[in-house]
Every structure is written in C-alpha cells, then in structure tokens.
Design a protein around this motif. Structure first.
Motif, PDB file in Angstrom:
ATOM      1  N   LEU A 163      -2.141  -4.600  -5.117  1.00  0.00           N
ATOM      2  CA  LEU A 163      -2.467  -4.431  -3.701  1.00  0.00           C
ATOM      3  C   LEU A 163      -3.454  -3.281  -3.499  1.00  0.00           C
ATOM      4  N   SER A 164      -3.313  -2.221  -4.275  1.00  0.00           N
ATOM      5  CA  SER A 164      -4.217  -1.081  -4.155  1.00  0.00           C
ATOM      6  C   SER A 164      -5.629  -1.435  -4.601  1.00  0.00           C
ATOM      7  N   GLY A 170      -7.934   2.103   0.735  1.00  0.00           N
ATOM      8  CA  GLY A 170      -6.903   3.079   1.065  1.00  0.00           C
ATOM      9  C   GLY A 170      -5.612   2.876   0.310  1.00  0.00           C
ATOM     10  N   GLY A 171      -5.537   1.803  -0.477  1.00  0.00           N
ATOM     11  CA  GLY A 171      -4.354   1.576  -1.302  1.00  0.00           C
ATOM     12  C   GLY A 171      -3.200   0.976  -0.536  1.00  0.00           C
ATOM     13  N   ALA A 172      -2.071   0.871  -1.224  1.00  0.00           N
ATOM     14  CA  ALA A 172      -0.870   0.280  -0.640  1.00  0.00           C
ATOM     15  C   ALA A 172       0.303   1.214  -0.878  1.00  0.00           C
ATOM     16  N   GLY A 173       1.045   1.514   0.163  1.00  0.00           N
ATOM     17  CA  GLY A 173       2.234   2.343   0.035  1.00  0.00           C
ATOM     18  C   GLY A 173       3.446   1.511  -0.343  1.00  0.00           C
ATOM     19  N   ARG A 174       4.551   2.188  -0.565  1.00  0.00           N
ATOM     20  CA  ARG A 174       5.762   1.491  -0.969  1.00  0.00           C
ATOM     21  C   ARG A 174       6.286   0.512   0.083  1.00  0.00           C
ATOM     22  N   PRO A 175       6.267   0.841   1.395  1.00  0.00           N
ATOM     23  CA  PRO A 175       6.767  -0.137   2.369  1.00  0.00           C
ATOM     24  C   PRO A 175       6.005  -1.464   2.330  1.00  0.00           C
TER      25      PRO A 175
END
Length: 217
Positions: free
Chosen positions: A152-153, A158-163
C-alpha cells in the motif's frame, strides 16, 4: 529416531497392509506440514495427531515425532507454512506499486488449495478457546499486515498507516473466507477490482492539488 526404530516402524506398517515411504529431511518436513494442514482442514484441530498426520502423508508415526517433537511445535510450524504459501501465491505484495497488480491471483489461490486457508481459520477459532495459540497467530499474521502495508505504501503517496492496512487486509481476509465457504470466485474477483478502484481513487486524491494540508496553488 534410530535406524532400528525406523526399521521397526516400517515393518509394522508393512504388516498393517500400508507401505511406508522414506522421505529425506527437507522434503519430508514440508510434506508433513502439508499433511497436517489437510488433516486440520478436514476435521478441525482436535483431529490433529501424530498418527493422523503420518497416515495422511504415508510415512511412519516416528518420523512425525522426529521432525517436530511436540504437537504444539507441529501446529506452529504448519501455521508458518500456510502463511508463507499464502503470501507467495496471493500477490499481496507484488512489489510493483501498481494498483492493478495488488492481490491478483487471490481467488485462484483459494480454488487451488482451500485447505491452506481453512487451516488458518480453524486455528483462529480455536484460539478463542486456547489463548496459548494467540502469540504465534499474532506473530505470523503480522507478516500479512507487513506485506500489505509495504505494498500500500508503494501505491499511495504518503504511505499507509496501520488502520488503513488493517482495513484493506480485513477486506481481503473476508473475501477469502466467503469464497472458502460459498464458492463464487467470480465474486471475489469483482470485489477485488472494486477495492483496486478505491485504492486508485485514494491515490489520486492524495496527489491532487487543493488537498487538505497542501499549499494553495
């Protein structure tokens, strides 16, 4: 296991009318893990015994003991085996950063080897009754989350956070479970295309001017 013990097991198996095959250590271990997965997928974790795995793999009971030493070690190794197999065949992390490549082959993975997925769900349900299963399950599912987050990143500015990672993986996991129980791989494929469309839209939103927090043009 000693040579004499192996010979005795082989002789005993022959007397029982079932020939046992000798397997080398590396290949034999993988064959036993695959057999353990099939046993659990068919009958649940309560059916997992050394003898059931040996019978499924066509080897001696002693060989299973030799490779794993304990039932818990067999369960943990089989779980690691299923996660590795799923990651290798589902294209959760193709590494391209292209949305259209994300999770290609997911429905084919379930169709080709449903036992792999059934085994993992059996263990997840069993962990509700046996909390000692949770640590290896959590550790190994972190591999799924990590692969999903990395891909996903690559796709999203801006990347992907855990949620977001957990949300996307939950969608994938739900599609696998639905196909496993209901069939309909075409439904899986259609839903995955919708998921990719949403990810493309999210990527476009993050790169378009006027996004909240962006400088004014």
């Amino acid at each position: 296991m000693t040579e004499s013990a192996e010979s005795a097991d082989a002789e005993s198996g022959s007397r029982g009318g079932r020939s046992r095959k000798r397997v080398d250590y590396g290949a034999g271990r993988e064959a036993l893990l695959a057999a353990a997965v099939r046993v659990v997928a068919r009958g649940g974790l309560r059916k997992l015994t050394y003898r059931a795995v040996a019978e499924e793999a066509g080897v001696t009971h002693g060989l299973v003991v030799h490779h794993f030493g304990s039932r818990d070690a067999l369960i943990e190794a089989a779980l690691a085996h299923t996660v590795r197999t799923s990651l290798n065949t589902s294209a959760v992390e193709p590494g391209t950063g292209r949305t259209e490549d994300f999770s290609t082959g997911l429905s084919q993975m379930v169709t080709a080897d449903p036992g792999i997925q059934a085994f993992q769900y059996e263990l997840l349900l069993e962990a509700r009754r046996r909390p000692e299963l949770l640590p290896p399950l959590r550790a190994l599912y972190e591999e799924y989350f990590g692969a999903t987050e990395r891909e996903l990143s690559r796709m999203l500015p801006g990347g992907a956070g855990r949620p977001l990672t957990r949300l996307v993986f939950a969608a994938l996991d739900g599609l696998v479970l639905h196909q496993l129980t209901m069939g309909e791989p075409e439904v899986t494929d259609a839903a995955l295309e919708e998921l990719r469309s949403l990810l493309r839209l999210l990527a476009d939103t993050r790169t378009s001017p006027g996004r909240e927090g962006d400088p004014a043009p």
